[in-house]
Design a protein around this motif. Structure first.
Motif, PDB file in Angstrom:
ATOM      1  N   SER A   1      45.441 118.466   7.829  1.00  0.00           N
ATOM      2  CA  SER A   1      44.767 119.720   7.526  1.00  0.00           C
ATOM      3  C   SER A   1      44.884 120.076   6.047  1.00  0.00           C
ATOM      4  CB  SER A   1      45.398 120.846   8.364  1.00  0.00           C
ATOM      5  OG  SER A   1      44.820 122.098   8.028  1.00  0.00           O
ATOM      6  N   SER A   2      43.791 120.642   5.521  1.00  0.00           N
ATOM      7  CA  SER A   2      43.811 121.125   4.141  1.00  0.00           C
ATOM      8  C   SER A   2      44.470 122.489   4.035  1.00  0.00           C
ATOM      9  CB  SER A   2      42.386 121.222   3.587  1.00  0.00           C
ATOM     10  OG  SER A   2      41.797 119.945   3.561  1.00  0.00           O
ATOM     11  N   LEU A   3      44.860 123.044   5.161  1.00  0.00           N
ATOM     12  CA  LEU A   3      45.625 124.291   5.169  1.00  0.00           C
ATOM     13  C   LEU A   3      47.029 123.955   5.636  1.00  0.00           C
ATOM     14  CD1 LEU A   3      42.870 126.575   6.685  1.00  0.00           C
ATOM     15  CD2 LEU A   3      43.736 126.676   4.360  1.00  0.00           C
ATOM     16  N   GLN A   4      47.929 123.948   4.725  1.00  0.00           N
ATOM     17  CA  GLN A   4      49.306 123.606   5.044  1.00  0.00           C
ATOM     18  C   GLN A   4      50.070 124.853   5.458  1.00  0.00           C
ATOM     19  OE1 GLN A   4      50.332 120.334   5.145  1.00  0.00           O
ATOM     20  NE2 GLN A   4      48.132 120.125   4.897  1.00  0.00           N
TER      21      GLN A   4
ATOM     22  N   ALA B   1      30.242 121.300   1.333  1.00  0.00           N
ATOM     23  CA  ALA B   1      30.245 122.549   2.091  1.00  0.00           C
ATOM     24  C   ALA B   1      31.044 122.397   3.391  1.00  0.00           C
ATOM     25  CB  ALA B   1      28.817 122.970   2.417  1.00  0.00           C
ATOM     26  N   CYS B   2      31.781 123.462   3.760  1.00  0.00           N
ATOM     27  CA  CYS B   2      32.550 123.423   5.015  1.00  0.00           C
ATOM     28  C   CYS B   2      32.662 124.854   5.557  1.00  0.00           C
ATOM     29  CB  CYS B   2      33.919 122.776   4.791  1.00  0.00           C
ATOM     30  SG  CYS B   2      34.885 122.646   6.308  1.00  0.00           S
ATOM     31  N   GLY B   3      33.825 125.461   5.437  1.00  0.00           N
ATOM     32  CA  GLY B   3      33.990 126.842   5.886  1.00  0.00           C
ATOM     33  C   GLY B   3      34.349 126.997   7.344  1.00  0.00           C
ATOM     34  N   VAL B   4      34.699 125.903   8.014  1.00  0.00           N
ATOM     35  CA  VAL B   4      35.074 125.966   9.427  1.00  0.00           C
ATOM     36  C   VAL B   4      36.273 126.904   9.635  1.00  0.00           C
ATOM     37  CG1 VAL B   4      36.048 124.625  11.339  1.00  0.00           C
ATOM     38  CG2 VAL B   4      34.117 123.735  10.022  1.00  0.00           C
TER      39      VAL B   4
ATOM     40  N   ARG C   1      42.735 118.313  -0.886  1.00  0.00           N
ATOM     41  CA  ARG C   1      42.054 117.857   0.334  1.00  0.00           C
ATOM     42  C   ARG C   1      40.828 118.692   0.713  1.00  0.00           C
ATOM     43  NH1 ARG C   1      47.382 117.296   2.489  1.00  0.00           N
ATOM     44  NH2 ARG C   1      47.989 115.116   2.614  1.00  0.00           N
ATOM     45  N   CYS C   2      40.909 119.988   0.509  1.00  0.00           N
ATOM     46  CA  CYS C   2      39.871 120.907   1.008  1.00  0.00           C
ATOM     47  C   CYS C   2      38.490 120.536   0.453  1.00  0.00           C
ATOM     48  CB  CYS C   2      40.248 122.332   0.625  1.00  0.00           C
ATOM     49  SG  CYS C   2      39.035 123.557   1.131  1.00  0.00           S
ATOM     50  N   LEU C   3      37.519 120.363   1.349  1.00  0.00           N
ATOM     51  CA  LEU C   3      36.206 119.824   0.989  1.00  0.00           C
ATOM     52  C   LEU C   3      35.447 120.626  -0.068  1.00  0.00           C
ATOM     53  CD1 LEU C   3      35.011 118.638   4.524  1.00  0.00           C
ATOM     54  CD2 LEU C   3      36.013 117.264   2.673  1.00  0.00           C
ATOM     55  N   PRO C   4      35.356 121.950   0.024  1.00  0.00           N
ATOM     56  CA  PRO C   4      34.601 122.683  -0.999  1.00  0.00           C
ATOM     57  C   PRO C   4      35.169 122.519  -2.417  1.00  0.00           C
ATOM     58  CG  PRO C   4      34.884 124.033   0.946  1.00  0.00           C
ATOM     59  CD  PRO C   4      35.760 122.824   1.126  1.00  0.00           C
TER      60      PRO C   4
ATOM     61  N   CYS D   1      40.973 123.106  10.792  1.00  0.00           N
ATOM     62  CA  CYS D   1      40.502 122.412   9.588  1.00  0.00           C
ATOM     63  C   CYS D   1      39.995 121.011   9.950  1.00  0.00           C
ATOM     64  CB  CYS D   1      41.615 122.322   8.552  1.00  0.00           C
ATOM     65  SG  CYS D   1      41.099 121.419   7.070  1.00  0.00           S
ATOM     66  N   VAL D   2      38.888 120.647   9.317  1.00  0.00           N
ATOM     67  CA  VAL D   2      38.213 119.389   9.668  1.00  0.00           C
ATOM     68  C   VAL D   2      38.839 118.160   9.017  1.00  0.00           C
ATOM     69  CG1 VAL D   2      36.016 120.566  10.067  1.00  0.00           C
ATOM     70  CG2 VAL D   2      36.532 119.650   7.787  1.00  0.00           C
ATOM     71  N   THR D   3      39.729 118.347   8.059  1.00  0.00           N
ATOM     72  CA  THR D   3      40.344 117.184   7.419  1.00  0.00           C
ATOM     73  C   THR D   3      41.635 116.800   8.138  1.00  0.00           C
ATOM     74  OG1 THR D   3      41.680 118.431   5.827  1.00  0.00           O
ATOM     75  CG2 THR D   3      39.418 117.887   5.167  1.00  0.00           C
ATOM     76  N   ALA D   4      42.027 115.568   7.982  1.00  0.00           N
ATOM     77  CA  ALA D   4      43.284 115.092   8.568  1.00  0.00           C
ATOM     78  C   ALA D   4      44.089 114.339   7.502  1.00  0.00           C
ATOM     79  CB  ALA D   4      43.010 114.189   9.757  1.00  0.00           C
TER      80      ALA D   4
ATOM     81  N   ARG E   1      35.008 128.123  -1.208  1.00  0.00           N
ATOM     82  CA  ARG E   1      36.411 127.717  -1.094  1.00  0.00           C
ATOM     83  C   ARG E   1      37.227 128.801  -0.381  1.00  0.00           C
ATOM     84  NH1 ARG E   1      36.963 125.535  -7.365  1.00  0.00           N
ATOM     85  NH2 ARG E   1      35.754 123.625  -7.015  1.00  0.00           N
ATOM     86  N   PRO E   2      38.087 128.414   0.564  1.00  0.00           N
ATOM     87  CA  PRO E   2      38.844 129.411   1.313  1.00  0.00           C
ATOM     88  C   PRO E   2      39.904 130.105   0.462  1.00  0.00           C
ATOM     89  CG  PRO E   2      39.534 127.194   1.927  1.00  0.00           C
ATOM     90  CD  PRO E   2      38.353 127.032   1.005  1.00  0.00           C
ATOM     91  N   VAL E   3      40.006 131.408   0.688  1.00  0.00           N
ATOM     92  CA  VAL E   3      41.011 132.228  -0.002  1.00  0.00           C
ATOM     93  C   VAL E   3      41.742 133.033   1.068  1.00  0.00           C
ATOM     94  CG1 VAL E   3      41.406 134.066  -1.687  1.00  0.00           C
ATOM     95  CG2 VAL E   3      39.536 132.414  -2.046  1.00  0.00           C
TER      96      VAL E   3
END
Ligand code: SF4
Ligand code: SF4
Length: 109
Positions: free
Chosen positions: A104-107, A60-63, A52-55, A99-102, A82-84
């Motif tokens: 969330s890309s961070l579970q 580009a994202c990084g929110v 899911r995560c955009l990068p 996270c901007v996705t629905a 990409r988030p780490v």
């Protein structure tokens, strides 16, 4: 607070290690998994969903990194944005909610 670059990070690292040890001991004491004890305490450790995560799709994202109250020691962006998740994460869950996705890309783990 001291303004040397390594000072705050050192304190965060110390806090994180103490935090992890505390939950490790609590989990051992009650015979449960660390993740279950943390969840019962209202803590949410983020895990990046690379689907899911955009990068990961070159968008580009990084929110999430911008809202993290700890900073790069807990959540940094790699050379591709990409988030780490790092060892200083305090499991506050703010990045998961931001996270901007629905969904969330961070579970939460
Ligand atoms: S859970 Fe909190 S401390 Fe951990 S990476 Fe997310 S915003 Fe940062
Ligand atoms: S806010 Fe969500 S989509 Fe954007 S970089 Fe962070 S995890 Fe990926």
């Amino acid at each position: 607070m001291a303004s040397t670059p390594e000072g705050p990070l050192d304190r965060r690292g110390f806090f994180s290690r103490g935090f992890a040890e505390l939950f490790g001991k609590a989990a051992e004491a009650v015979g449960e998994r660390v993740e279950d004890v943390a969840a019962a305490a209202g803590l949410r450790f983020p895990v990046v969903d690379a689907v899911r995560c955009l990068p990961f799709r070159d968008v580009a994202c990084g929110v999430c990194a911008r809202v993290c109250p700890v900073g790069e020691a807990a959540l940094r962006l790699d050379e591709r944005g990409r988030p780490v998740i790092g060892g200083a994460c305090t499991a506050c869950g703010q990045c998961i909610d931001a996270c901007v996705t629905a969904p969330s890309s961070l579970q939460s783990s």
